[in-house]
Scaffold this motif. Sequence first.
Motif, PDB file in Angstrom:
ATOM      1  N   VAL A   1       1.278  -1.260  -0.232  1.00  0.00           N
ATOM      2  CA  VAL A   1       0.333   0.289   0.106  1.00  0.00           C
ATOM      3  C   VAL A   1       0.828   1.164   0.186  1.00  0.00           C
ATOM      4  O   VAL A   1       1.491   1.583   0.530  1.00  0.00           O
ATOM      5  CB  VAL A   1      -0.692  -0.217   1.489  1.00  0.00           C
ATOM      6  CG1 VAL A   1      -1.876   1.200   1.282  1.00  0.00           C
ATOM      7  CG2 VAL A   1      -1.641  -0.999   1.609  1.00  0.00           C
TER       8      VAL A   1
ATOM      9  N   ALA B   1       0.064   5.230   1.046  1.00  0.00           N
ATOM     10  CA  ALA B   1      -1.186   6.105   1.967  1.00  0.00           C
ATOM     11  C   ALA B   1      -0.588   7.377   1.509  1.00  0.00           C
ATOM     12  O   ALA B   1       0.972   7.627   1.589  1.00  0.00           O
ATOM     13  CB  ALA B   1      -1.329   5.298   3.045  1.00  0.00           C
TER      14      ALA B   1
ATOM     15  N   SER C   1      -5.293   6.008  -0.054  1.00  0.00           N
ATOM     16  CA  SER C   1      -4.286   5.126   0.005  1.00  0.00           C
ATOM     17  C   SER C   1      -4.840   4.419  -1.519  1.00  0.00           C
ATOM     18  O   SER C   1      -5.609   4.275  -1.524  1.00  0.00           O
ATOM     19  CB  SER C   1      -4.253   3.824   0.968  1.00  0.00           C
ATOM     20  OG  SER C   1      -5.526   3.319   1.377  1.00  0.00           O
TER      21      SER C   1
ATOM     22  N   THR D   1      -6.486  -0.912  -0.079  1.00  0.00           N
ATOM     23  CA  THR D   1      -5.927  -1.214   1.091  1.00  0.00           C
ATOM     24  C   THR D   1      -5.760  -2.820   1.496  1.00  0.00           C
ATOM     25  O   THR D   1      -6.490  -3.420   0.932  1.00  0.00           O
ATOM     26  CB  THR D   1      -6.235  -0.699   2.579  1.00  0.00           C
ATOM     27  OG1 THR D   1      -4.697  -0.463   3.893  1.00  0.00           O
ATOM     28  CG2 THR D   1      -7.294  -0.801   2.992  1.00  0.00           C
TER      29      THR D   1
END
Length: 324
Positions: free
Chosen positions: A67, A69, A76, A103
């Motif tokens: 991920v 973010a 994200s 995510t």
Amino acid sequence: MMRHKTVAKIVLLVSAISTQWSVQADDKLAKILNKLEPNLFAPNTVSTSQFEYGSSLSPDGKKFAFVRALARFSHSALVITHKKGGTWQTPTLLPFSGEFHDTNPYFSKDSDTFYFTSRRPVEGEDKGIFKMWQVSYDGNKFGQPQLVPGKINGDHNVIYPTVHVNKDIYFSSVIKGSKGGMDLFMSKYHPEGYQAPIEISELNSTASDADPELSTDGKLLFYTSMRPGGLGHYDLHVSVKQKDGKWGKPINLGDKINSRSMDSDPILSADGNTLFFSSDKNPDVKAVKNYNELLQRQESIHNGLMNIYSVDITELNNYLRNNI
């Protein structure tokens, strides 16, 4: 009377031996934990000055999803990197991600399904809830996202789900009636749809417990917790399945892995001997002498944002299976 004294002595002797073994076992475990050497995973490619967390390694070890973010987990997207010639390549955005808050990526053990959670809209339902989605995957091309069927999705967030070899899903959430803030749950697989979440009550505490990852053989469960006795924030723990089928007392993985910062998102390699995790630990905090040094710190990997680490846990695995 003599018989009672003899029995008492035997009980005391057995108790003393048991206590001595426990102390020795604890000492051995402490030594193993103290030898762990976590390292930044793929520095400057995966772990960078940006915000990275929540990873998954494909069963063949050649693809790594994670991920990227914005601060405070406000948004994200899911990205993937491929290993070529022993080197991880520049990550690319997954084709179905970027528009919505996505995510928690996860490769299935059979490699034909990719899972993640998202706040992407579902008609007639609350847009603020993370639900679990699945995408078909043939090792090269991804399909279109579909909601995971059944009762795993509901009016609760599905946080950091992982999928066992039998397709049961382990995840964390806040569901009315459970013990603490965030708690651990499991949803059993059924061909017609996942069953309603079951609380993993023996591991949940009045603090927050989250991010479960189960070993392939089902004997070890890694997760993160804010339970008392830790280093000050979320700490990684492991529990060993007992003969009665319940999970044993959680073991804190120690200060080689954990820190006063957030240590979370445990994920295992296919063979179970490498543990990946996320942390915003900052081991290089030093005084700065001027503005340029301040900028260099902010642009460095260790700038207080989350990074992804890996650590060899082969010895720990062997010890836990044979001694706990």
